[in-house]
Structures are given as C-alpha cells and as structure tokens.
Design a protein around this motif. Structure first.
Motif, PDB file in Angstrom:
ATOM      1  N   PHE A  69       8.647  -2.149   7.600  1.00  0.00           N
ATOM      2  CA  PHE A  69       7.766  -2.026   6.444  1.00  0.00           C
ATOM      3  C   PHE A  69       8.491  -1.359   5.287  1.00  0.00           C
ATOM      4  O   PHE A  69       9.480  -0.659   5.469  1.00  0.00           O
ATOM      5  N   HIS A  70       7.979  -1.606   4.094  1.00  0.00           N
ATOM      6  CA  HIS A  70       8.365  -0.846   2.917  1.00  0.00           C
ATOM      7  C   HIS A  70       7.509   0.419   2.902  1.00  0.00           C
ATOM      8  O   HIS A  70       6.364   0.418   3.346  1.00  0.00           O
ATOM      9  N   LEU A  71       8.066   1.492   2.347  1.00  0.00           N
ATOM     10  CA  LEU A  71       7.355   2.768   2.335  1.00  0.00           C
ATOM     11  C   LEU A  71       7.327   3.324   0.916  1.00  0.00           C
ATOM     12  O   LEU A  71       8.362   3.404   0.241  1.00  0.00           O
ATOM     13  N   ILE A  72       6.128   3.687   0.459  1.00  0.00           N
ATOM     14  CA  ILE A  72       5.942   4.337  -0.837  1.00  0.00           C
ATOM     15  C   ILE A  72       5.170   5.622  -0.579  1.00  0.00           C
ATOM     16  O   ILE A  72       4.146   5.602   0.109  1.00  0.00           O
ATOM     17  N   ALA A  73       5.639   6.745  -1.126  1.00  0.00           N
ATOM     18  CA  ALA A  73       5.015   8.006  -0.766  1.00  0.00           C
ATOM     19  C   ALA A  73       5.118   9.034  -1.885  1.00  0.00           C
ATOM     20  O   ALA A  73       6.081   9.043  -2.652  1.00  0.00           O
ATOM     21  N   HIS A  74       4.121   9.905  -1.940  1.00  0.00           N
ATOM     22  CA  HIS A  74       4.058  10.949  -2.962  1.00  0.00           C
ATOM     23  C   HIS A  74       3.808  12.303  -2.316  1.00  0.00           C
ATOM     24  O   HIS A  74       3.094  12.399  -1.309  1.00  0.00           O
ATOM     25  N   ASP A  75       4.425  13.353  -2.872  1.00  0.00           N
ATOM     26  CA  ASP A  75       4.144  14.729  -2.474  1.00  0.00           C
ATOM     27  C   ASP A  75       4.388  14.887  -0.960  1.00  0.00           C
ATOM     28  O   ASP A  75       5.485  14.600  -0.496  1.00  0.00           O
ATOM     29  N   TRP A  76       3.407  15.380  -0.203  1.00  0.00           N
ATOM     30  CA  TRP A  76       3.632  15.553   1.232  1.00  0.00           C
ATOM     31  C   TRP A  76       3.927  14.219   1.921  1.00  0.00           C
ATOM     32  O   TRP A  76       4.679  14.155   2.893  1.00  0.00           O
TER      33      TRP A  76
ATOM     34  N   PRO B  85       9.323  -0.410 -12.098  1.00  0.00           N
ATOM     35  CA  PRO B  85      10.435  -0.119 -11.190  1.00  0.00           C
ATOM     36  C   PRO B  85      10.042  -0.209  -9.713  1.00  0.00           C
ATOM     37  O   PRO B  85      10.876  -0.588  -8.876  1.00  0.00           O
ATOM     38  N   ILE B  86       8.804   0.120  -9.392  1.00  0.00           N
ATOM     39  CA  ILE B  86       8.365  -0.017  -8.001  1.00  0.00           C
ATOM     40  C   ILE B  86       8.361  -1.481  -7.588  1.00  0.00           C
ATOM     41  O   ILE B  86       8.873  -1.850  -6.519  1.00  0.00           O
ATOM     42  N   LEU B  87       7.818  -2.348  -8.440  1.00  0.00           N
ATOM     43  CA  LEU B  87       7.795  -3.778  -8.124  1.00  0.00           C
ATOM     44  C   LEU B  87       9.207  -4.350  -8.021  1.00  0.00           C
ATOM     45  O   LEU B  87       9.507  -5.144  -7.117  1.00  0.00           O
ATOM     46  N   LYS B  88      10.080  -3.939  -8.926  1.00  0.00           N
ATOM     47  CA  LYS B  88      11.459  -4.418  -8.891  1.00  0.00           C
ATOM     48  C   LYS B  88      12.153  -3.987  -7.604  1.00  0.00           C
ATOM     49  O   LYS B  88      12.866  -4.788  -6.965  1.00  0.00           O
ATOM     50  N   HIS B  89      11.936  -2.740  -7.195  1.00  0.00           N
ATOM     51  CA  HIS B  89      12.558  -2.219  -5.974  1.00  0.00           C
ATOM     52  C   HIS B  89      12.071  -2.993  -4.748  1.00  0.00           C
ATOM     53  O   HIS B  89      12.890  -3.396  -3.891  1.00  0.00           O
ATOM     54  N   LEU B  90      10.777  -3.221  -4.673  1.00  0.00           N
ATOM     55  CA  LEU B  90      10.221  -3.966  -3.533  1.00  0.00           C
ATOM     56  C   LEU B  90      10.738  -5.397  -3.505  1.00  0.00           C
ATOM     57  O   LEU B  90      11.149  -5.900  -2.450  1.00  0.00           O
ATOM     58  N   ASN B  91      10.735  -6.048  -4.648  1.00  0.00           N
ATOM     59  CA  ASN B  91      11.178  -7.442  -4.690  1.00  0.00           C
ATOM     60  C   ASN B  91      12.664  -7.606  -4.385  1.00  0.00           C
ATOM     61  O   ASN B  91      13.091  -8.581  -3.772  1.00  0.00           O
ATOM     62  N   THR B  92      13.450  -6.621  -4.792  1.00  0.00           N
ATOM     63  CA  THR B  92      14.884  -6.665  -4.544  1.00  0.00           C
ATOM     64  C   THR B  92      15.191  -6.574  -3.045  1.00  0.00           C
ATOM     65  O   THR B  92      16.151  -7.208  -2.556  1.00  0.00           O
ATOM     66  N   HIS B  93      14.368  -5.852  -2.333  1.00  0.00           N
ATOM     67  CA  HIS B  93      14.690  -5.556  -0.936  1.00  0.00           C
ATOM     68  C   HIS B  93      13.701  -6.158   0.060  1.00  0.00           C
ATOM     69  O   HIS B  93      13.690  -5.779   1.223  1.00  0.00           O
ATOM     70  N   ARG B  94      12.944  -7.137  -0.393  1.00  0.00           N
ATOM     71  CA  ARG B  94      12.065  -7.829   0.534  1.00  0.00           C
ATOM     72  C   ARG B  94      12.890  -8.813   1.360  1.00  0.00           C
ATOM     73  O   ARG B  94      13.971  -9.262   0.947  1.00  0.00           O
TER      74      ARG B  94
END
Length: 281
Positions: free
Chosen positions: A95-102, A270-279
């Motif tokens: 999976f791709h992982l997106i996370a904030h703070d804790w 940038p989040i969309l670009k990062h996900l699309n680059t590494h899908r």
C-alpha cells in the motif's frame, strides 16, 4: 463518498473510513493527535477518481472498541502492526501510506521496518524520527516547542486539563477544522477511555521509540513541512534529510502544523504526483 466500516483485528474493532474501488491500489491514511480519520475525507475524495482505494482508520485508542487499557498496549510496535493487519484484513499485501503528526511517527517506523509493504510514503509535518530526536536533544528551539509533551505524559492531570472548559485546549488546535470535523472530534474525545488512550501514545513511546533502530529510508518518500509549525522546528527537519537515501522529495511551505486544514490546495498536487510516480499499475 467514504463509508465507515468496522474491521476486526482479534478482540479489537477498528472504525475505518473507506472509499473507492477495492481493485485499485490501496492508500492508507493515518491521522494524528488530537484528530480522527475524518481529517482525510477531502483527500480521499480526490484520490478515488485517480484510481486509488482509500482506507483511513480511527487508530488504536480512537476507535471506541479498540481501546485496551494500559499504556503497554500503545507501543510503536503495536501501533504499526495494526496498520499492517488492517491491510491484510482487506486483502492487500502492499500500500501507499500518507500520514500526519502521530500517524507520521508510525509511518516512519513502518517505512523503515517494513519497506517491502509500502509502495510510497508521504509524511506531513513530522520529519524522520532520528533527525527529530537529535534536534530535541540538542536544539533549544525544538526543546521549547516540545514542552507541551511534559504535560501530556502526566496521568490524570493531563486528562483534567484537556477536558477543562469543554476541551478549550483542544478547541484552540481545532480552530481551522470544519464544523463536521469538530463535531466528530468532540464526540470521540468525550469517551473517557479514548482521551487516555490517545495520551498513551506519548506515555508509551516518548523517549522510548528506539530511534537508533529507525535508520535510512529507501522507499520513495515525500515530506511536506510548514515552516511556521508550532511543534516542529527547522533543526529537526534539516537533520532528517540525511536519512532519506531512496527517491526523496522535500517540500517546505509557508504554513503551520495543520496542513490538511490550512494548506490543502498547496499539498494536493505534490501528493498526487508522488502517488502517480510510484504506483505499480
């Protein structure tokens, strides 16, 4: 539109927001403190048309039926294993992982220890843990920014001060949140066991995360930091870059800590670009 589904992991039941087609690549989104998975609904809505399947759990301690008593149940190892088990529970190996703070703290742990599971990592606000803790040990600015943690680790006193005046302290942090988010946060933290469980993230891990074991990150990583962040100073961010040895993008923006609420239009591309680059498909 996201639906809330309960996923059972042993005796624990996790309330998870899910959206998209299950055949698509999985993106797991981890919220921070003091928030819930509702913080991700806008991003989930934008990821679905791009061909991603989204899972945003109310993490251990935030799901009302996943609140085991005692700080021993909130170590970084257990918090991280929950995320791996949730992916397995819906039939996904990677999976791709997106996370904030804790959530980002847990994300760095997973990115280092389980790189074969994670296709890409996007960390919001919190830098690589080794860099952060080096700054905390040596940088007066970061030490001052982290003073609030001294209160949060004190049992009973922290709970009392946070609940005082109808969560006045938390409401200051939520001032940028939408009304629907605020309602969800209040409902969640009014559960007595939830507040203590959320604070146990600090009590079980602060100073004990064995950051020396979290070394170089080789998976594709995007790190976005707001340079007016009240909790994370520039020193820890600068020190963290050396530990990102794989494909790495760093984005500094003029913003504070709550990037989803205040800077969504800046961080979405940038989040969309990062996900699309590494899908993978």
């Amino acid at each position: 539109m996201a639906i809330i589904k309960v996923i059972n992991l042993g005796t624990l039941q996790f309330d998870c927001r899910m959206a998209g087609a299950e055949k698509d690549e999985l993106v797991i989104l981890l919220h921070g403190f003091p928030e819930t998975s509702i913080m991700w609904t806008a991003l989930m809505a934008d990821l679905i048309p791009k061909g991603f399947f989204c899972l945003a759990p109310n993490m251990r301690g935030y799901s009302k039926n996943a609140c085991p008593k005692g700080k021993k149940h909130y170590t970084i190892e257990k918090l991280g294993q929950d995320i791996l088990d949730l992916a397995t529970a819906i039939g996904k190996d990677k999976f791709h992982l997106i996370a904030h703070d804790w959530g980002a703290v847990i994300g760095w742990y997973l990115a280092y220890h389980f790189p074969t599971k994670i296709l890409s990592y996007t960390a919001l606000s919190v830098p690589h843990l080794k860099g952060f803790f080096q700054a905390l040990q040596t940088d007066p600015d970061q030490q001052q920014r982290s003073n609030y943690i001294k209160l949060l680790v004190i049992p009973f006193i922290a709970e009392y001060k946070i609940r005082k005046n109808d969560f006045k302290l938390f409401r200051k942090l939520w001032k940028h949140s939408r009304e629907v988010e605020l309602e969800d946060y209040i409902k969640t933290f009014q559960e007595k066991k939830v507040l203590t469980a959320a604070l146990n993230y600090y009590r079980a891990n602060f100073g004990k995360t064995r950051t020396e074991e979290i070394g170089e990150i080789e998976i594709p990583t995007l790190f976005i930091w707001g340079n007016t962040d009240m909790a994370i100073g520039a020193k820890g961010v600068a020190l963290s870059h050396q530990y990102l040895t794989g494909p790495y993008t760093f984005l500094e923006i003029d913003a504070g800590h709550w990037l989803m609420q205040t800077s969504y239009t800046a961080i979405l591309p940038p989040i969309l670009k990062h996900l699309n680059t590494h899908r993978t498909y």
